[in-house]
Every structure is written in C-alpha cells, then in structure tokens.
Design a protein around this motif. Structure first.
Motif, PDB file in Angstrom:
ATOM      1  N   TYR A 131       0.836  -1.196   0.000  1.00 53.85           N
ATOM      2  CA  TYR A 131       0.000   0.000   0.000  1.00 53.85           C
ATOM      3  C   TYR A 131       0.875   1.251   0.000  1.00 53.85           C
ATOM      4  N   PHE A 132       0.432   2.249  -0.747  1.00 57.88           N
ATOM      5  CA  PHE A 132       1.109   3.532  -0.834  1.00 57.88           C
ATOM      6  C   PHE A 132       0.328   4.502   0.075  1.00 57.88           C
ATOM      7  N   HIS A 133       1.008   5.030   1.090  1.00 54.90           N
ATOM      8  CA  HIS A 133       0.398   5.966   2.024  1.00 54.90           C
ATOM      9  C   HIS A 133       0.966   7.357   1.774  1.00 54.90           C
ATOM     10  N   MET A 134       0.103   8.365   1.877  1.00 52.64           N
ATOM     11  CA  MET A 134       0.555   9.721   1.612  1.00 52.64           C
ATOM     12  C   MET A 134      -0.202  10.708   2.497  1.00 52.64           C
ATOM     13  N   THR A 135       0.539  11.667   3.050  1.00 55.72           N
ATOM     14  CA  THR A 135      -0.056  12.833   3.675  1.00 55.72           C
ATOM     15  C   THR A 135       0.295  14.053   2.832  1.00 55.72           C
ATOM     16  N   PHE A 136      -0.602  15.038   2.844  1.00 56.56           N
ATOM     17  CA  PHE A 136      -0.372  16.275   2.103  1.00 56.56           C
ATOM     18  C   PHE A 136      -1.247  17.337   2.746  1.00 56.56           C
ATOM     19  N   ARG A 137      -1.175  18.592   2.286  1.00 55.60           N
ATOM     20  CA  ARG A 137      -1.832  19.645   3.040  1.00 55.60           C
ATOM     21  C   ARG A 137      -2.351  20.784   2.161  1.00 55.60           C
ATOM     22  N   ASP A 138      -3.305  21.537   2.751  1.00 56.66           N
ATOM     23  CA  ASP A 138      -3.609  22.898   2.317  1.00 56.66           C
ATOM     24  C   ASP A 138      -3.405  23.748   3.569  1.00 56.66           C
ATOM     25  N   ALA A 146      -3.436   4.163  -1.404  1.00 56.89           N
ATOM     26  CA  ALA A 146      -3.814   3.452  -2.629  1.00 56.89           C
ATOM     27  C   ALA A 146      -2.865   2.277  -2.804  1.00 56.89           C
ATOM     28  N   PRO A 147      -3.244   1.270  -3.575  1.00 55.23           N
ATOM     29  CA  PRO A 147      -2.270   0.226  -3.917  1.00 55.23           C
ATOM     30  C   PRO A 147      -1.091   0.857  -4.658  1.00 55.23           C
ATOM     31  N   ALA A 148       0.121   0.498  -4.270  1.00 53.56           N
ATOM     32  CA  ALA A 148       1.302   1.107  -4.881  1.00 53.56           C
ATOM     33  C   ALA A 148       1.336   0.880  -6.385  1.00 53.56           C
ATOM     34  N   ALA A 149       0.836  -0.281  -6.827  1.00 54.51           N
ATOM     35  CA  ALA A 149       0.841  -0.582  -8.261  1.00 54.51           C
ATOM     36  C   ALA A 149      -0.058   0.356  -9.044  1.00 54.51           C
ATOM     37  N   LEU A 150      -1.021   1.007  -8.351  1.00 58.23           N
ATOM     38  CA  LEU A 150      -1.981   1.881  -9.022  1.00 58.23           C
ATOM     39  C   LEU A 150      -1.833   3.336  -8.587  1.00 58.23           C
ATOM     40  N   ALA A 151      -0.712   3.682  -7.987  1.00 63.77           N
ATOM     41  CA  ALA A 151      -0.559   5.011  -7.392  1.00 63.77           C
ATOM     42  C   ALA A 151      -0.677   6.124  -8.413  1.00 63.77           C
ATOM     43  N   ALA A 152      -0.324   5.863  -9.667  1.00 61.11           N
ATOM     44  CA  ALA A 152      -0.355   6.914 -10.690  1.00 61.11           C
ATOM     45  C   ALA A 152      -1.774   7.293 -11.092  1.00 61.11           C
ATOM     46  N   SER A 156      -7.563   5.696  -7.880  1.00 60.71           N
ATOM     47  CA  SER A 156      -7.255   4.573  -6.998  1.00 60.71           C
ATOM     48  C   SER A 156      -7.073   4.998  -5.547  1.00 60.71           C
ATOM     49  N   TRP A 157      -6.963   6.283  -5.314  1.00 56.73           N
ATOM     50  CA  TRP A 157      -6.729   6.772  -3.958  1.00 56.73           C
ATOM     51  C   TRP A 157      -8.036   6.915  -3.189  1.00 56.73           C
ATOM     52  N   GLU A 158      -7.990   6.529  -1.914  1.00 56.86           N
ATOM     53  CA  GLU A 158      -9.149   6.666  -1.056  1.00 56.86           C
ATOM     54  C   GLU A 158      -9.468   8.143  -0.834  1.00 56.86           C
ATOM     55  N   LYS A 211      -6.923   2.776   7.786  1.00 53.27           N
ATOM     56  CA  LYS A 211      -8.375   2.980   7.733  1.00 53.27           C
ATOM     57  C   LYS A 211      -8.836   3.843   8.897  1.00 53.27           C
ATOM     58  N   THR A 212      -8.293   3.598  10.091  1.00 50.00           N
ATOM     59  CA  THR A 212      -8.610   4.409  11.266  1.00 50.00           C
ATOM     60  C   THR A 212      -7.315   4.718  11.995  1.00 50.00           C
ATOM     61  N   TRP A 213      -7.353   5.782  12.785  1.00 47.51           N
ATOM     62  CA  TRP A 213      -6.156   6.246  13.482  1.00 47.51           C
ATOM     63  C   TRP A 213      -6.474   6.501  14.950  1.00 47.51           C
ATOM     64  N   SER A 214      -5.476   6.337  15.790  1.00 48.00           N
ATOM     65  CA  SER A 214      -5.625   6.615  17.215  1.00 48.00           C
ATOM     66  C   SER A 214      -5.872   8.104  17.437  1.00 48.00           C
ATOM     67  N   THR A 215      -6.336   8.445  18.624  1.00 45.71           N
ATOM     68  CA  THR A 215      -6.469   9.856  18.972  1.00 45.71           C
ATOM     69  C   THR A 215      -5.090  10.499  19.008  1.00 45.71           C
TER      70      THR A 215
END
Length: 525
Positions: A131-138, A146-152, A156-158, A211-215
C-alpha cells in the motif's frame, strides 16, 4: 610575431572550450570512499515544475517521487464563470531512474481563497503489504492511501481524511514498524497563553492500514512552535522523532531563537519521553535536523548549528537514552552564510550494508561562493569525505530527499530556485531534479507487488491505552523546556512577523530622524 599569434589563438581556443564545457550544465561529481568509486548520474529535471518533493521506494525496486504545485484559476469554456484553483500533488515513478512514467496529479485540494497558493508538501511511504500511504496539506493535513501498483491513477486513492483536529496544520511524516503499525507525526496549531500561533508535534498510529487512526497525542510538550518533523523506527520498533523548534510554525518555518529537539517512544507510540534539545557546544541556533540508524543499531542525528555555520552530529549507542557530545562533520560547512534559508532540510537513509547516507546543501569552505548539494556517508565509526552531486552559482538548491532502492541504489531529489526568482510566491518558477548513484552494498532483488486487499469495512477508531507507568526506561531530559529568556509574548504569524519587522526598524527610524533634525538645525544656523 607568428609565435605570439599562435599562442593567442591557442589561448582563445582553450578559453572557448572551457566555456563550452561549463555551458553543458552541471558536471558529474565523483568521489572515492570506503565503499569504492561513486558515480552520480547527470541530474535530470522533470517537465512539470514545482517545489518541496518527497521520494520513496518499494520492494519492487520502483522509485516514487511526488511534489507540490498548483493549478491556476481559469475560465470555464463557454460559461464565463471563474473556476477556483487547486493545490495539487504531482507524481511520477521509475524502475531504473532513467525512464519515468507520465506525471499525473494524484491529489488536489481546492484553494481556500481564490489565488491563495498553499504548498501541498506530500510525504510518502510504501508499506510491506504494497500500500502507498501519503499525507499532504492545504491549511490542514490530509491522509490517503492506494495500492502502490496503481498510485499513478488518482481514482485509486481513497477519499482523503483530515488528520489534524484543530484549524491549521503543516508538516507531516509517516513510518511503518516491523509489526505493520503505521506511525504518523504532524505539526498542528495549538494556541496557548505563551504563544497564540505555535505549532506542536502531534502523533497518531494505525493498526489497520490507515483505515482508522488513534487519537492524537501532543509529543512536543514545550510551549513553542515546531517545523520539519522527521520520524524513524529502529530495529526494536522504538519510535524516534526530531524537529526544529522556535516560535511559530506557519509558512514552513519558525523564528529565532531556534533549536532542534528529540523525543522517543519505547512502546510503539503509547507513551513518550520528555523532549530534549540537541545543541552544539558553542551553538546559539539550530536548523535542519535529521535522524538515521546505521547497521550496528546506532542512532545518528545531524543538524546545522549557528552562528558558526557548521554541520554537527551526535551518536546514541543505547536507543536514544544518551547522546555523544556533538561534533562538527569534517570537510563540510553549512549554506547559511551564502543563503540564510529557514525552509531547507537534511535527509538520511541506510543501505543494505548498514552505511548511513545523508544529503544536504552546504559549502566546501568558508570562502566558497557556490551552493553544493552534497552526499555524506557514515560508515558506522566516522564520516567519509563528502562528495558533490551538483554545484550552483546564483541558483539555489533546496529540500534534498534521499531514498534507497534494491539495497544499493541511492536516489536523490531536490528543487532549485533560479537566481532571478528565489522568493517567488509559487512553484511555477522552480524545477524538480533527480540523480542517483550505486554504492558497494548487497543488491536486494526486486519482488512483485503482493496481492492487495480491497476490503473497506469500517473498524472502530483505535484508541491508545496509556499504561499507568511506562514499562520502558524514560531518557533523562537534557532540557525539558526552552529557557525563560528565550520565550517572548509576541504572536508569530504573517501579521506578527510584519510587526516584528516594524519594531526592529524603530531604532533605525529614530536614529535617522535625529540625524535629519540635526542637519535641518545646522542649515538654519
């Protein structure tokens, strides 16, 4: 006379040839070290502009690069209505560092204000499950995967989810431990009476592939701001975090007095030590901290120390419980004297032989007028001689990031500010660059992407259970908080920084006014 003409012609030819060689572009840098001869590839740039790139690799040997830019406002054809712009993440990847996939926009956030550009600053991680994980911002930090094979493929991204709970956030980083837990750190505005606009370092983890994150947990503690967080998971799943501290945290930097801080969790993020300050013996201000681990399990940190403009490092042989006395890295100086840049960073990665590699912008000597992107190698006992990837005169390299593919392939990306547009307000003026080099370390064969589950069943939010007592030793803090005299009551923001500047100019204005008054009085006499 004939000999003189011949000598003149030869001299002119040599000068012309030299100019032609210089005009060909940056020279390829070669260095010799313990691992043998290292040849850096000629730097290449990508056709779409931008700034603040990140880079990662995966088990298939593929290298992934993403960077920030914006899509400017436009008029929709035939409607005459204005379309608001987007802050985007641009992405490409390669299996060999030469042939790159078409650049695509894999994330887009609508600009909060028309024409107001925010830097997306993507942070990348490919986990062991593919899995390809990404953080980004405004003005907030967002997370998606997204699956790394489909990252482009942007489809494919949630759907991105907001990470921070307050109104504003900025820097973020991701890491994975040996048991598959994802760890995230990010900076978030936490108003206090001591500092109304100061960003703290927050932490979350996920045990279900994001899918979910701790506080969130505030791990920075000290009542000042934070920028440029870096996270490292060591071989025992201890979580190490470093950052640059000072007042503020918006606009990508903090203001003086600045310091670099370190904290650690010995129970996979459930509880954290008090932050300590890493400081050079004569250091007054510090920037650009990074952290890595060598093949012997030793932690190594490095940072820029001012006012001497030297790059210092410290080593811990006990998982961060104690640190060696900081010492300057030989053979290199910082870039501050040539370019006082608060937005830059250093970056580390470890190859399959256990050698630790660092990239940074610096100078060879105190009189060097160039800015050079350097590569450094820590072999477990000492730093080898630095080698230059590329040097610039006038233009400014910035934000180098390094990732290692197949165990022995160094991959480096950075962006360049052209001399005429160093402080342009958007990434359209800047180019993203890439270079790579192979080192003498075991080659790790490429693997296929593992099968990726598409299960999107919701699971309860993971809540951390804090133990009554930390079951692991807590490092003795060298400096729990900044000294009182280093903390003022000024609000640091776009307006606050302007106020600080105006107040700094008051003495000069008073002096100038006094001199003018004296001149006018003397003229009347």
């Amino acid at each position: 006379m004939l000999r003189k003409k011949v000598r003149t012609a030869i001299g002119q030819a040599l000068i012309a040839g030299l100019l032609i060689i210089i005009g060909l572009g940056p020279t390829q840098a070669v260095t010799y070290g313990q691992t043998g001869k290292i040849n850096w590839s000629a730097p290449i740039s990508f056709e779409r502009t931008g700034w603040f790139p990140d880079i990662t690799s995966d088990a298939t040997g593929r290298v992934h690069i993403a960077w920030s830019n914006s899509v400017i406002n436009a008029i929709r054809g035939g409607t005459g209505s204005e379309r608001q712009g987007f802050d985007v993440v641009l992405y490409t990847s390669s299996t060999n560092g030469v042939d790159w996939e078409p650049i695509n926009e894999i994330a887009a956030l609508r600009e909060p204000v028309v024409g107001n550009v925010e830097v997306t600053r993507p942070a990348l991680l490919v986990d062991k499950e593919g899995y390809f994980h990404m953080t980004f911002r405004d003005i907030n930090v967002w997370y998606s995967h997204a699956p790394a094979a489909l990252a482009a493929d942007a489809r494919s991204w949630e759907q991105p989810v907001q990470v921070n709970s307050n109104e504003m956030a900025y820097f973020s980083r991701l890491a994975e431990d040996s048991k598959g837990r994802l760890h995230m750190v990010y900076t978030e505005a936490v108003p206090t009476s001591e500092c109304l606009i100061c960003y703290h370092v927050q932490y979350r983890y996920s045990d279900d592939e994001g899918k979910t994150w701790s506080t969130e947990t505030d791990i920075s503690v000290i009542p000042t701001g934070a920028v440029k967080t870096t996270i490292l998971i060591d071989g025992k799943d201890n979580v190490h975090v470093v950052w640059e501290a000072g007042r503020g945290g918006t606009l990508g930097h903090v203001v003086d007095p600045t310091s670099v801080m370190y904290t650690v969790s010995y129970n996979r993020g459930l509880s954290w030590s008090n932050p300590i300050e890493l400081v050079a013996p004569e250091g007054e201000r510090s920037h650009n901290v990074t952290i890595g681990q060598d093949g012997d399990g030793n932690l190594v940190t490095a940072w820029l120390s001012l006012p001497d403009d030297m790059v210092y490092y410290a080593v811990s042989m006990d998982n961060g419980l104690s640190w060696s006395t900081p010492a300057p890295i030989p053979g290199i100086m910082g870039a501050w004297a040539n370019y006082s840049n608060r937005l830059d960073t250093y970056s580390m990665a470890t190859d399959s032989a256990g050698n630790l590699h660092m990239v940074l912008v610096g100078r060879a000597t105190a009189t060097d007028e160039k800015l050079t992107l350097y590569h450094m190698t820590w072999d477990g006992t000492a730093w080898l001689a630095p080698d230059a990837i590329v040097s610039y005169t006038g233009d400014t390299p910035e934000w180098p990031r390094i990732a290692i593919s197949n165990g022995n392939q160094l991959n480096v990306t950075w962006f360049v500010r052209p001399e005429d547009f160093v402080w342009a307000a958007a990434g359209d003026y800047y180019k993203i660059w890439f270079s790579r080099a192979r080192v003498n370390a075991p080659y790790i064969a490429s693997q296929d992407y593992p099968p990726v589950s598409v299960d999107v069943t919701e699971t309860p939010t993971v809540e951390p259970t804090l133990p009554a007592e930390t079951p692991y030793p807590t490092p003795v803090p060298l400096n729990v908080s900044l000294p009182e005299e280093a903390i003022s009551q000024d609000t640091v923001s776009e307006v606050g920084q302007l106020n600080l500047l105006l107040r700094a100019l008051i003495p000069a204005a008073v002096l100038t006014g006094g001199l003018l008054a004296v001149i006018l009085i003397r003229k009347r006499w």
